[in-house]
Motif scaffolding. Structure first.
Motif, mmCIF file in Angstrom:
data_model
loop_
_atom_site.group_PDB
_atom_site.id
_atom_site.type_symbol
_atom_site.label_atom_id
_atom_site.label_comp_id
_atom_site.label_asym_id
_atom_site.label_seq_id
_atom_site.Cartn_x
_atom_site.Cartn_y
_atom_site.Cartn_z
ATOM 1 N N ASP A 279 -0.110 25.344 9.903
ATOM 2 C CA ASP A 279 0.879 26.416 9.797
ATOM 3 C C ASP A 279 1.891 26.120 8.695
ATOM 4 O O ASP A 279 2.290 27.024 7.956
ATOM 5 C CB ASP A 279 1.604 26.630 11.130
ATOM 6 N N LEU A 280 2.316 24.866 8.587
ATOM 7 C CA LEU A 280 3.233 24.491 7.508
ATOM 8 C C LEU A 280 2.583 24.699 6.145
ATOM 9 O O LEU A 280 3.225 25.190 5.212
ATOM 10 C CB LEU A 280 3.691 23.040 7.670
ATOM 11 N N ARG A 281 1.332 24.345 6.043
ATOM 12 C CA ARG A 281 0.618 24.569 4.778
ATOM 13 C C ARG A 281 0.506 26.060 4.481
ATOM 14 O O ARG A 281 0.671 26.492 3.347
ATOM 15 C CB ARG A 281 -0.769 23.933 4.839
ATOM 16 N N ALA A 282 0.266 26.853 5.514
ATOM 17 C CA ALA A 282 0.103 28.296 5.346
ATOM 18 C C ALA A 282 1.395 28.969 4.875
ATOM 19 O O ALA A 282 1.337 29.979 4.169
ATOM 20 C CB ALA A 282 -0.373 28.938 6.659
ATOM 21 N N ILE A 283 2.548 28.422 5.250
ATOM 22 C CA ILE A 283 3.808 29.022 4.806
ATOM 23 C C ILE A 283 4.272 28.470 3.461
ATOM 24 O O ILE A 283 5.326 28.865 2.969
ATOM 25 C CB ILE A 283 4.927 28.900 5.866
ATOM 26 N N GLY A 284 3.478 27.564 2.874
ATOM 27 C CA GLY A 284 3.780 27.113 1.521
ATOM 28 C C GLY A 284 4.036 25.636 1.333
ATOM 29 O O GLY A 284 4.301 25.203 0.217
ATOM 30 N N LEU A 285 3.982 24.833 2.383
ATOM 31 C CA LEU A 285 4.185 23.392 2.238
ATOM 32 C C LEU A 285 2.840 22.703 2.101
ATOM 33 O O LEU A 285 2.334 22.095 3.045
ATOM 34 C CB LEU A 285 4.964 22.828 3.426
ATOM 35 N N ALA A 286 2.274 22.808 0.919
ATOM 36 C CA ALA A 286 0.931 22.267 0.673
ATOM 37 C C ALA A 286 0.852 20.776 0.958
ATOM 38 O O ALA A 286 -0.201 20.271 1.331
ATOM 39 C CB ALA A 286 0.511 22.563 -0.761
ATOM 40 N N GLN A 287 1.966 20.058 0.791
ATOM 41 C CA GLN A 287 1.941 18.607 0.986
ATOM 42 C C GLN A 287 2.126 18.188 2.442
ATOM 43 O O GLN A 287 2.169 17.004 2.737
ATOM 44 C CB GLN A 287 2.971 17.928 0.081
ATOM 45 N N ALA A 288 2.243 19.132 3.373
ATOM 46 C CA ALA A 288 2.387 18.775 4.787
ATOM 47 C C ALA A 288 1.171 17.967 5.229
ATOM 48 O O ALA A 288 0.031 18.343 4.963
ATOM 49 C CB ALA A 288 2.528 20.029 5.644
ATOM 50 N N SER A 289 1.434 16.840 5.893
ATOM 51 C CA SER A 289 0.328 15.988 6.318
ATOM 52 C C SER A 289 0.547 15.518 7.752
ATOM 53 O O SER A 289 1.680 15.470 8.241
ATOM 54 C CB SER A 289 0.214 14.761 5.404
ATOM 55 N N SER A 290 -0.529 15.161 8.389
ATOM 56 C CA SER A 290 -0.466 14.645 9.759
ATOM 57 C C SER A 290 0.403 13.394 9.825
ATOM 58 O O SER A 290 1.137 13.195 10.787
ATOM 59 C CB SER A 290 -1.867 14.323 10.272
ATOM 60 N N GLY A 291 0.329 12.551 8.789
ATOM 61 C CA GLY A 291 1.104 11.315 8.762
ATOM 62 C C GLY A 291 2.601 11.537 8.755
ATOM 63 O O GLY A 291 3.368 10.672 9.164
ATOM 64 N N THR A 292 3.029 12.685 8.306
ATOM 65 C CA THR A 292 4.445 13.033 8.307
ATOM 66 C C THR A 292 4.808 13.801 9.571
ATOM 67 O O THR A 292 5.862 13.558 10.179
ATOM 68 C CB THR A 292 4.783 13.911 7.080
ATOM 69 N N ILE A 293 3.951 14.719 9.970
ATOM 70 C CA ILE A 293 4.274 15.638 11.057
ATOM 71 C C ILE A 293 4.203 14.987 12.435
ATOM 72 O O ILE A 293 5.084 15.195 13.274
ATOM 73 C CB ILE A 293 3.361 16.881 11.001
ATOM 74 N N TYR A 294 3.188 14.178 12.699
ATOM 75 C CA TYR A 294 3.049 13.595 14.039
ATOM 76 C C TYR A 294 4.225 12.697 14.438
ATOM 77 O O TYR A 294 4.714 12.792 15.570
ATOM 78 C CB TYR A 294 1.710 12.878 14.194
ATOM 79 N N PRO A 295 4.717 11.824 13.547
ATOM 80 C CA PRO A 295 5.905 11.044 13.940
ATOM 81 C C PRO A 295 7.126 11.938 14.206
ATOM 82 O O PRO A 295 7.921 11.668 15.106
ATOM 83 C CB PRO A 295 6.152 10.126 12.742
ATOM 84 N N LEU A 296 7.251 13.008 13.449
ATOM 85 C CA LEU A 296 8.358 13.938 13.658
ATOM 86 C C LEU A 296 8.235 14.643 15.009
ATOM 87 O O LEU A 296 9.218 14.781 15.739
ATOM 88 C CB LEU A 296 8.392 14.962 12.527
ATOM 89 N N ILE A 297 7.021 15.052 15.351
ATOM 90 C CA ILE A 297 6.779 15.673 16.663
ATOM 91 C C ILE A 297 7.150 14.696 17.777
ATOM 92 O O ILE A 297 7.806 15.076 18.753
ATOM 93 C CB ILE A 297 5.309 16.130 16.787
#
Length: 115
Positions: free
Chosen positions: A36-54
């Protein structure tokens, strides 16, 4: 066309708000949030960044998780926005709006005629 991507420091400060905003629309699982983050324009969104944040948002009580069985494999861990998370989102979005107004004022200020 190459779209400009926010630098990592700008992104670091806004990602929690973006995750909470996405969850305001409905429960989701980690990989779907990345997509979803990639779909709204954050092409660099990655699991390695998002999972720790979650994980951090869950520890802080802004989101909660639950397992939901999947017909095509193991159960998925879904995340939902808590009341505390909705409150945090409202506060953060208000501060974001204030900051955007300040930035716009600075960027659209007429040049000093003395310069």
């Amino acid at each position: 066309m190459n779209e400009a991507q926010p630098d990592s420091q700008m992104l670091k400060g806004t990602l929690p708000m973006l995750i909470l905003g996405l969850l305001r629309s409905g429960d989701s699982y980690g990989y779907q949030l990345v997509e979803d983050l990639r779909a709204i324009g954050l092409a660099q969104a990655s699991s390695g960044t998002i999972y720790p944040l979650i994980a951090r948002l869950e520890r802080e009580g802004a989101i909660a998780s639950y397992l939901l069985s999947s017909p095509s494999g193991p159960a998925r861990k879904y995340y939902t926005l808590t009341d505390a998370g909705a409150h945090e989102l409202r506060d953060t979005a208000a501060r974001w709006d204030e900051l955007c107004a300040i930035v716009i004022r600075a960027l659209t200020r007429p040049p000093d005629p003395k310069e």
